[in-house]
Design a protein around this motif. Structure first.
Motif, PDB file in Angstrom:
ATOM      1  N   THR A 294       0.843  -1.194   0.000  1.00 49.01           N
ATOM      2  CA  THR A 294       0.000   0.000   0.000  1.00 49.01           C
ATOM      3  C   THR A 294       0.876   1.240   0.000  1.00 49.01           C
ATOM      4  O   THR A 294       1.952   1.251   0.598  1.00 49.01           O
ATOM      5  CB  THR A 294      -0.919   0.023   1.248  1.00 49.01           C
ATOM      6  OG1 THR A 294      -1.588  -1.230   1.345  1.00 49.01           O
ATOM      7  CG2 THR A 294      -1.956   1.126   1.144  1.00 49.01           C
ATOM      8  N   ASN A 319      -3.018   4.243   2.122  1.00 52.45           N
ATOM      9  CA  ASN A 319      -3.739   3.934   0.882  1.00 52.45           C
ATOM     10  C   ASN A 319      -4.060   5.207   0.106  1.00 52.45           C
ATOM     11  O   ASN A 319      -5.202   5.458  -0.283  1.00 52.45           O
ATOM     12  CB  ASN A 319      -5.022   3.133   1.130  1.00 52.45           C
ATOM     13  CG  ASN A 319      -5.564   2.516  -0.153  1.00 52.45           C
ATOM     14  OD1 ASN A 319      -4.793   2.028  -0.982  1.00 52.45           O
ATOM     15  ND2 ASN A 319      -6.873   2.536  -0.327  1.00 52.45           N
ATOM     16  N   ASN A 321      -4.350   7.905  -2.901  1.00 59.01           N
ATOM     17  CA  ASN A 321      -4.738   7.827  -4.301  1.00 59.01           C
ATOM     18  C   ASN A 321      -4.389   9.158  -4.952  1.00 59.01           C
ATOM     19  O   ASN A 321      -4.545  10.212  -4.338  1.00 59.01           O
ATOM     20  CB  ASN A 321      -6.235   7.540  -4.414  1.00 59.01           C
ATOM     21  CG  ASN A 321      -6.684   7.305  -5.841  1.00 59.01           C
ATOM     22  OD1 ASN A 321      -6.785   8.239  -6.635  1.00 59.01           O
ATOM     23  ND2 ASN A 321      -6.962   6.050  -6.157  1.00 59.01           N
ATOM     24  N   SER A 323      -5.650  10.521  -7.835  1.00 59.32           N
ATOM     25  CA  SER A 323      -6.674  11.225  -8.599  1.00 59.32           C
ATOM     26  C   SER A 323      -7.282  12.330  -7.738  1.00 59.32           C
ATOM     27  O   SER A 323      -7.211  12.293  -6.497  1.00 59.32           O
ATOM     28  CB  SER A 323      -7.761  10.257  -9.066  1.00 59.32           C
ATOM     29  OG  SER A 323      -8.420   9.677  -7.958  1.00 59.32           O
ATOM     30  N   PRO A 326     -11.050  10.562  -5.799  1.00 54.48           N
ATOM     31  CA  PRO A 326     -10.904   9.104  -5.810  1.00 54.48           C
ATOM     32  C   PRO A 326     -12.186   8.370  -5.408  1.00 54.48           C
ATOM     33  O   PRO A 326     -12.934   8.814  -4.537  1.00 54.48           O
ATOM     34  CB  PRO A 326      -9.792   8.851  -4.778  1.00 54.48           C
ATOM     35  CG  PRO A 326      -9.708  10.082  -3.969  1.00 54.48           C
ATOM     36  CD  PRO A 326     -10.268  11.207  -4.752  1.00 54.48           C
ATOM     37  N   GLU A 328     -12.248   5.531  -3.833  1.00 59.31           N
ATOM     38  CA  GLU A 328     -11.649   4.553  -2.939  1.00 59.31           C
ATOM     39  C   GLU A 328     -11.791   5.040  -1.500  1.00 59.31           C
ATOM     40  O   GLU A 328     -12.320   6.122  -1.247  1.00 59.31           O
ATOM     41  CB  GLU A 328     -10.165   4.338  -3.276  1.00 59.31           C
ATOM     42  CG  GLU A 328      -9.925   3.699  -4.625  1.00 59.31           C
ATOM     43  CD  GLU A 328      -8.480   3.268  -4.795  1.00 59.31           C
ATOM     44  OE1 GLU A 328      -7.780   3.132  -3.767  1.00 59.31           O
ATOM     45  OE2 GLU A 328      -8.051   3.060  -5.942  1.00 59.31           O
ATOM     46  N   SER A 330      -9.571   5.450   2.316  1.00 55.50           N
ATOM     47  CA  SER A 330      -8.220   5.558   2.875  1.00 55.50           C
ATOM     48  C   SER A 330      -8.347   5.812   4.373  1.00 55.50           C
ATOM     49  O   SER A 330      -9.458   5.950   4.904  1.00 55.50           O
ATOM     50  CB  SER A 330      -7.435   6.688   2.196  1.00 55.50           C
ATOM     51  OG  SER A 330      -8.022   7.939   2.487  1.00 55.50           O
ATOM     52  N   TYR A 354     -12.718   8.664   1.521  1.00 51.62           N
ATOM     53  CA  TYR A 354     -11.324   8.924   1.189  1.00 51.62           C
ATOM     54  C   TYR A 354     -10.813  10.095   2.010  1.00 51.62           C
ATOM     55  O   TYR A 354     -11.284  11.228   1.867  1.00 51.62           O
ATOM     56  CB  TYR A 354     -11.132   9.229  -0.300  1.00 51.62           C
ATOM     57  CG  TYR A 354      -9.670   9.378  -0.650  1.00 51.62           C
ATOM     58  CD1 TYR A 354      -8.873   8.249  -0.796  1.00 51.62           C
ATOM     59  CD2 TYR A 354      -9.072  10.623  -0.752  1.00 51.62           C
ATOM     60  CE1 TYR A 354      -7.518   8.355  -1.053  1.00 51.62           C
ATOM     61  CE2 TYR A 354      -7.710  10.744  -1.010  1.00 51.62           C
ATOM     62  CZ  TYR A 354      -6.946   9.611  -1.158  1.00 51.62           C
ATOM     63  OH  TYR A 354      -5.596   9.726  -1.395  1.00 51.62           O
ATOM     64  N   PRO A 415     -12.768   0.298  -6.036  1.00 47.33           N
ATOM     65  CA  PRO A 415     -13.453   1.517  -6.482  1.00 47.33           C
ATOM     66  C   PRO A 415     -14.830   1.206  -7.055  1.00 47.33           C
ATOM     67  O   PRO A 415     -15.051   0.103  -7.555  1.00 47.33           O
ATOM     68  CB  PRO A 415     -12.522   2.059  -7.572  1.00 47.33           C
ATOM     69  CG  PRO A 415     -11.832   0.847  -8.121  1.00 47.33           C
ATOM     70  CD  PRO A 415     -11.668  -0.092  -6.955  1.00 47.33           C
TER      71      PRO A 415
END
Length: 484
Positions: A294, A319, A321, A323, A326, A328, A330, A354, A415
């Motif tokens: 990670t 974690n 990201n 972008s 994101p 996702e 974290s 996130y 995602p």
């Protein structure tokens, strides 16, 4: 006499109780993005934070400066500051020589190709503007990195400035009333990116940490206080970025940065590196914190702080990201380290959205105050909130946790939307994930463990699917997943 002593003790206890800080969580949320870049602790035990509110992509003159005062129990007072045709973004706050406040930041105007000039505001304790000053360096953008008090009560301002969209380092010296004495752009190395600055031990030199000074490697560049270049030291073990430093003792400093993890040949897996070193950086013995599979990053603003050298708080993002928005999840990572950089406790907050850590302040009660951004793609559209958390010393020491808070989560799938894989974070010791089409046909069945599991979805066509996670104890979480 005993009665007077009793009342004196009672008064001391009452004052200390009045100013004792509590643990609290604050989420600042509006229809646009917010960010808190810096904090200071006031004499009453309350906190003053500064940042911005407005659209961050693209940034324009609609952005306003935000000042937030937080009481010892977490109550907040928020004030916004703006100008009709110029945006404000606040980056640093310090006490002025007459016990009011200086707020340093940038102005923003899309009419000048996003020209961001240095902004300084003096504010009284009632959060009213006494005066403001703007310094136009006639370049494309200005981003405040660090400010240092000089021996005459003024400041050295160290910034990143963009010329033809390439980064350079800008020095600016102000007197105690924030009038300009001198400024200089460091361009003899070519494009360079500063990430932190500090004084030498005797305050006769400025140490600048960054990349691009003579090579792409991380380095410490030394200037005198008139901004004349002296020499450069390239740092060992090739830090990637986000270099930060603080004085640890008369002869040593604490240094942190992002470091690549060379122990794995798999996907990118950067770690947070921290070291106690002398100013030669010859024997750093960098300690790394992060998971093998990670990306772990330092905080975007201030990543560590301490009042007691045997209690160092290290803030990061687990974690991460890259972008802007994101899809996702974290975690905010917080570690308390002893004087040998061994962790006494490791705490992780998040997992439901996130999060990206930004700044940390060691507080007078032995705890700390942290800020981060929070973005939940399932409920928010391209706007991020501010997450603030105050932790007491007792909460940090007794809150030992290494499980990324999965035991407190229902479960996370991301995602979403996704493509060739999905991550399933499960709180259950043994479970199975099932993926169905919209007609209820089982397409995928796989055993998963506690924590993060990667499920391949290569064989699935673009569309909408149902996922269902079933544990041996028949605990379940489910939802829809979209393959792009």
């Amino acid at each position: 006499m005993k009665l007077l002593l009793f009342f004196a003790i009672l008064q001391i206890y009452t004052i200390s109780s009045l100013f004792s800080q509590n643990t609290f969580e604050i989420n600042v949320s509006t229809s646009v993005s917010e960010g808190i870049n810096d904090f200071l602790e006031e004499e009453t035990g309350s906190f003053l934070g500064v940042g911005y509110q407005g659209e961050i992509n693209p940034v324009d003159e609609s952005m306003v400066g935000i000042v937030i005062r937080i009481s010892i129990v977490g109550d907040t007072t928020i004030k916004l500051f703006s100008s009709p045709d110029t945006g404000y973004s606040f980056g640093k706050v310090i006490r002025s020589y007459d016990n009011q406040y200086y707020i340093f930041g940038s102005t923003i105007s899309s009419f000048q190709e996003h020209n961001q000039n240095l902004l300084v505001i003096k504010m009284d304790t009632g959060l009213n503007i006494v005066w403001k000053k703007i310094y136009d360096f006639s370049e494309q953008a200005h981003s405040l990195i660090q400010l240092l008090n000089d021996t005459q009560g003024g400041f050295h301002i160290i910034s990143r400035i963009f010329i033809d969209y390439k980064p350079y380092t800008l020095f600016c010296r102000l007197d105690k009333d924030c009038d300009t004495i001198k400024s200089k752009i460091i361009n003899e190395f070519g494009p360079n990116s500063v990430s932190d600055a500090m004084y030498s031990l005797d305050s006769s030199q400025l140490y600048i940490f960054g990349t691009g000074f003579g090579s792409g490697a991380g380095s410490r560049v030394v200037f005198d206080t008139s901004y004349n270049y002296d020499y450069i030291t390239f740092l060992p073990d090739q830090p990637l970025s986000h270099m930060q430093a603080m004085r640890y003792s008369d002869t040593t400093l604490v240094y942190a940065a992002i470091y690549p993890d060379y122990s794995t040949q798999g996907p990118q897996s950067d770690d947070i590196g921290i070291s106690i070193s002398d100013t030669s950086f010859s024997n750093m013995n960098i300690k790394l914190f992060g998971a093998v599979d990670t990306v772990d990053y330092t905080a975007d603003g201030k990543t560590f702080d301490f009042r007691d050298p045997d209690s160092i708080f290290l803030l990061g993002t687990h974690n991460i990201n890259f972008s802007i928005w994101p899809h996702e999840v974290s975690w905010i990572s917080l570690r308390q380290l002893n004087g040998e950089l061994q962790p006494r406790s490791e705490l992780f907050f998040g997992g439901d959205a996130y999060y990206r850590s930004y700044t940390i302040l060691a507080t007078s009660d032995g705890g700390c105050l942290i800020s981060a951004s929070r973005y939940d793609f399932q409920t928010q559209y391209e706007e991020q909130d501010v997450y603030i958390r105050k932790l007491t010393k007792e909460e940090i020491i007794t809150g030992l946790s290494h499980d990324l808070s999965v035991s407190a989560m229902v479960g996370v799938v991301y995602p979403n939307p996704g493509q060739d894989f999905i991550n399933v974070i499960s709180p259950y010791n043994a479970a199975f994930v099932c993926i169905y089409d919209m007609q209820g046909k089982l397409l995928k069945y796989q055993k998963i463990d506690t924590g993060k599991n990667v499920i391949s979805t290569n064989s699935l066509k673009p569309g909408i699917y149902i996922y269902r996670v079933i544990s041996e104890s028949e605990n379940v979480f489910s939802g829809r997943w979209i393959k792009k």
